[in-house]
Design an enzyme around this catalytic site. Structure first.
Site, PDB file in Angstrom:
ATOM      1  N   TYR A 166       0.834  -1.207   0.000  1.00 45.43           N
ATOM      2  CA  TYR A 166       0.000   0.000   0.000  1.00 45.43           C
ATOM      3  C   TYR A 166       0.875   1.266   0.000  1.00 45.43           C
ATOM      4  O   TYR A 166       0.627   2.205  -0.759  1.00 45.43           O
ATOM      5  CB  TYR A 166      -0.885  -0.068   1.245  1.00 45.43           C
ATOM      6  CG  TYR A 166      -1.833   1.072   1.451  1.00 45.43           C
ATOM      7  CD1 TYR A 166      -3.046   1.126   0.769  1.00 45.43           C
ATOM      8  CD2 TYR A 166      -1.546   2.078   2.372  1.00 45.43           C
ATOM      9  CE1 TYR A 166      -3.937   2.160   1.006  1.00 45.43           C
ATOM     10  CE2 TYR A 166      -2.430   3.113   2.609  1.00 45.43           C
ATOM     11  CZ  TYR A 166      -3.635   3.141   1.918  1.00 45.43           C
ATOM     12  OH  TYR A 166      -4.512   4.181   2.151  1.00 45.43           O
ATOM     13  N   LYS A 170       0.939   4.115  -2.851  1.00 46.31           N
ATOM     14  CA  LYS A 170       0.528   5.484  -2.517  1.00 46.31           C
ATOM     15  C   LYS A 170       1.645   6.487  -2.805  1.00 46.31           C
ATOM     16  O   LYS A 170       1.363   7.639  -3.154  1.00 46.31           O
ATOM     17  CB  LYS A 170       0.112   5.563  -1.050  1.00 46.31           C
ATOM     18  CG  LYS A 170      -1.202   4.879  -0.748  1.00 46.31           C
ATOM     19  CD  LYS A 170      -2.298   5.376  -1.656  1.00 46.31           C
ATOM     20  CE  LYS A 170      -3.692   5.249  -1.089  1.00 46.31           C
ATOM     21  NZ  LYS A 170      -4.723   5.615  -2.096  1.00 46.31           N
TER      22      LYS A 170
HETATM   23  P1  NAI Z   1     -13.369   2.749   1.663  1.00 44.17           P
HETATM   24  O1  NAI Z   1     -13.050   1.304   1.688  1.00 44.17           O
HETATM   25  O2  NAI Z   1     -14.502   3.251   2.467  1.00 44.17           O
HETATM   26  O3  NAI Z   1     -13.588   3.250   0.155  1.00 44.17           O
HETATM   27  C1  NAI Z   1     -12.809   2.812  -0.911  1.00 44.17           C
HETATM   28  C2  NAI Z   1     -13.756   2.530  -2.066  1.00 44.17           C
HETATM   29  O4  NAI Z   1     -12.981   2.134  -3.223  1.00 44.17           O
HETATM   30  C3  NAI Z   1     -14.736   1.396  -1.774  1.00 44.17           C
HETATM   31  O5  NAI Z   1     -16.071   1.849  -1.940  1.00 44.17           O
HETATM   32  C4  NAI Z   1     -14.371   0.315  -2.786  1.00 44.17           C
HETATM   33  O6  NAI Z   1     -15.489  -0.451  -3.235  1.00 44.17           O
HETATM   34  C5  NAI Z   1     -13.748   1.149  -3.902  1.00 44.17           C
HETATM   35  N1  NAI Z   1     -12.903   0.325  -4.773  1.00 44.17           N
HETATM   36  C6  NAI Z   1     -12.002  -0.602  -4.400  1.00 44.17           C
HETATM   37  N2  NAI Z   1     -11.461  -1.197  -5.478  1.00 44.17           N
HETATM   38  C7  NAI Z   1     -12.049  -0.630  -6.567  1.00 44.17           C
HETATM   39  C8  NAI Z   1     -11.880  -0.820  -7.949  1.00 44.17           C
HETATM   40  N3  NAI Z   1     -11.049  -1.734  -8.437  1.00 44.17           N
HETATM   41  N4  NAI Z   1     -12.617  -0.044  -8.801  1.00 44.17           N
HETATM   42  C9  NAI Z   1     -13.479   0.875  -8.318  1.00 44.17           C
HETATM   43  N5  NAI Z   1     -13.682   1.085  -6.977  1.00 44.17           N
HETATM   44  C10 NAI Z   1     -12.963   0.336  -6.129  1.00 44.17           C
HETATM   45  O7  NAI Z   1     -12.025   3.515   2.087  1.00 44.17           O
HETATM   46  P2  NAI Z   1     -11.718   5.050   2.373  1.00 44.17           P
HETATM   47  O8  NAI Z   1     -11.158   5.150   3.719  1.00 44.17           O
HETATM   48  O9  NAI Z   1     -12.868   5.891   2.013  1.00 44.17           O
HETATM   49  O10 NAI Z   1     -10.506   5.303   1.350  1.00 44.17           O
HETATM   50  C11 NAI Z   1     -10.591   6.152   0.220  1.00 44.17           C
HETATM   51  C12 NAI Z   1      -9.180   6.408  -0.283  1.00 44.17           C
HETATM   52  O11 NAI Z   1      -8.441   7.148   0.696  1.00 44.17           O
HETATM   53  C13 NAI Z   1      -8.372   5.132  -0.557  1.00 44.17           C
HETATM   54  O12 NAI Z   1      -7.556   5.337  -1.683  1.00 44.17           O
HETATM   55  C14 NAI Z   1      -7.524   5.004   0.678  1.00 44.17           C
HETATM   56  O13 NAI Z   1      -6.365   4.245   0.431  1.00 44.17           O
HETATM   57  C15 NAI Z   1      -7.223   6.460   0.971  1.00 44.17           C
HETATM   58  N6  NAI Z   1      -6.828   6.714   2.349  1.00 44.17           N
HETATM   59  C16 NAI Z   1      -7.731   6.604   3.351  1.00 44.17           C
HETATM   60  C17 NAI Z   1      -7.343   6.905   4.639  1.00 44.17           C
HETATM   61  C18 NAI Z   1      -8.326   6.948   5.769  1.00 44.17           C
HETATM   62  O14 NAI Z   1      -7.928   7.434   6.848  1.00 44.17           O
HETATM   63  N7  NAI Z   1      -9.550   6.488   5.581  1.00 44.17           N
HETATM   64  C19 NAI Z   1      -5.939   7.196   4.978  1.00 44.17           C
HETATM   65  C20 NAI Z   1      -5.083   7.340   3.839  1.00 44.17           C
HETATM   66  C21 NAI Z   1      -5.523   7.087   2.573  1.00 44.17           C
END
Ligand code: NAI
Length: 303
Positions: A166, A170
């Site tokens: 990851y 990133k």
């Molecule tokens: P989440 O799991 O709630 O949302 C991620 C979404 O991406 C999900 O709805 C999932 O179905 C979708 N997804 C996964 N693979 C996919 C694909 N192949 N095609 C289309 N959609 C796909 O997670 P969250 O926390 O909302 O994360 C959003 C972004 O922020 C991610 O990139 C995560 O790595 C990044 N992030 C989040 C942090 C946090 O504190 N929540 C910290 C640092 C980065």
């Protein structure tokens, strides 16, 4: 009158917008007048399975009087990225901005990491950005306008135990941002990144007692600004979470010059504290800018 961020009539693609931060982006953008392509495969945190997450967010946007369309394409394949961009163009005629937010986790230490843990994570986060941006880019170039927001993470920029796959993905996005910002500069395309922290299913149980302060809407405000016409920044990384917004940057120390003959490893050993001293660090605007700094110092030295 104070300045206002408007996305009125702008077509914005948000990947991974069915849950968490991406959902907050989609709702915030629609509230500001954007025509939103809500993309989400609808899988679990590890990327497996599928559900109607994108359709649910589109229904929320419609209920609030906004405009949106669902795409269930996977960003992990080139075909999925092309289909997603085609959906935006077919439905709304163009692509003004892309927020690449889709993400999955397969946390393991390197010792325990399998092939699939590496490829699945790189495919969604890093290759996924290429899969969506390569088809979107010509549309932006054609119109001389574009906004791109990539989703990085402190886990890669600063490191986090058990997230080699990851973290690498990133931080790879920062390399992509740096180059695309240069390539887009003369074409009106601005490219930035966010490093968010928010309470979502991905961080469930990780943010402790203050979890409810980490509302994804804090992150959405920053992404909405970066996706807007009012944003003039490019090649910037903004960290946002819990109401704090800051800038993360890559800098270089002024360094140590060993003279025209190659230094020996012993010289490096002796100079290592000077080499690493953060005093008067520099934030170059590009790789070429860093080389120019060295050339300038050498020119001054030989004068
Ligand atoms: P989440 O799991 O709630 O949302 C991620 C979404 O991406 C999900 O709805 C999932 O179905 C979708 N997804 C996964 N693979 C996919 C694909 N192949 N095609 C289309 N959609 C796909 O997670 P969250 O926390 O909302 O994360 C959003 C972004 O922020 C991610 O990139 C995560 O790595 C990044 N992030 C989040 C942090 C946090 O504190 N929540 C910290 C640092 C980065």
């Amino acid at each position: 009158m104070s300045a206002r961020v408007s996305l009125d009539g702008r077509v914005v693609v948000v990947t991974g917008a069915g849950n968490g931060i991406g959902r907050a982006h989609a709702l915030a953008l629609a509230e500001r007048g954007a025509l939103v392509v809500v993309n989400d495969l609808g899988g679990a945190v590890d990327g497996s399975g599928s559900s109607g997450a994108a359709e649910r967010v589109v229904a929320e946007i419609h209920a609030a009087g906004g405009t949106a369309v669902a795409s269930t394409d996977s960003v992990a394949t080139a075909d999925g990225g092309a289909s997603l961009v085609r959906c935006a163009v077919d439905e709304f005629g163009r692509v003004d901005a892309v927020i690449h937010n889709a993400g999955i986790l397969r946390d393991r230490t390197l010792a325990k990491m399998g092939d699939e843990d590496v490829t699945a994570v790189l495919d969604v986060h890093l290759t996924g950005a290429f899969n969506v941006l390569r088809p979107a880019w010509p549309h932006m170039v054609e119109r001389g306008y574009g906004r791109i927001v990539l989703t990085s993470s402190a886990s890669g920029l600063f490191g986090n135990f058990g997230q080699a796959n990851y973290g690498a993905a990133k931080t790879g996005l920062i390399g992509l941002m740096n180059v695309l910002a240069l390539e887009g500069a003369r074409r009106g395309i601005l490219v930035n990144a966010i490093a968010p922290t928010a309470a979502t299913r991905m961080t469930d149980g990780l943010l402790g007692d203050l979890a409810d302060r980490f509302d994804p809407r804090h992150v959405a405000a920053v992404a909405t600004f970066l996706a807007s016409e009012q944003c003039t920044l490019s090649r910037h990384i903004l960290t946002v979470g819990g109401g704090r917004v800051g800038r993360i940057f890559l800098g270089v120390t002024p360094g140590w010059y060993g003279g025209p003959e190659p230094a020996s490893p012993d010289d490096i050993l002796e100079a290592i504290d000077d080499i690493c001293s953060l005093d008067d660090f520099i934030v170059p605007d590009s790789g070429a800018d860093e080389v120019a700094l060295i050339q300038q110092a050498l020119t001054e030295e030989s004068e």
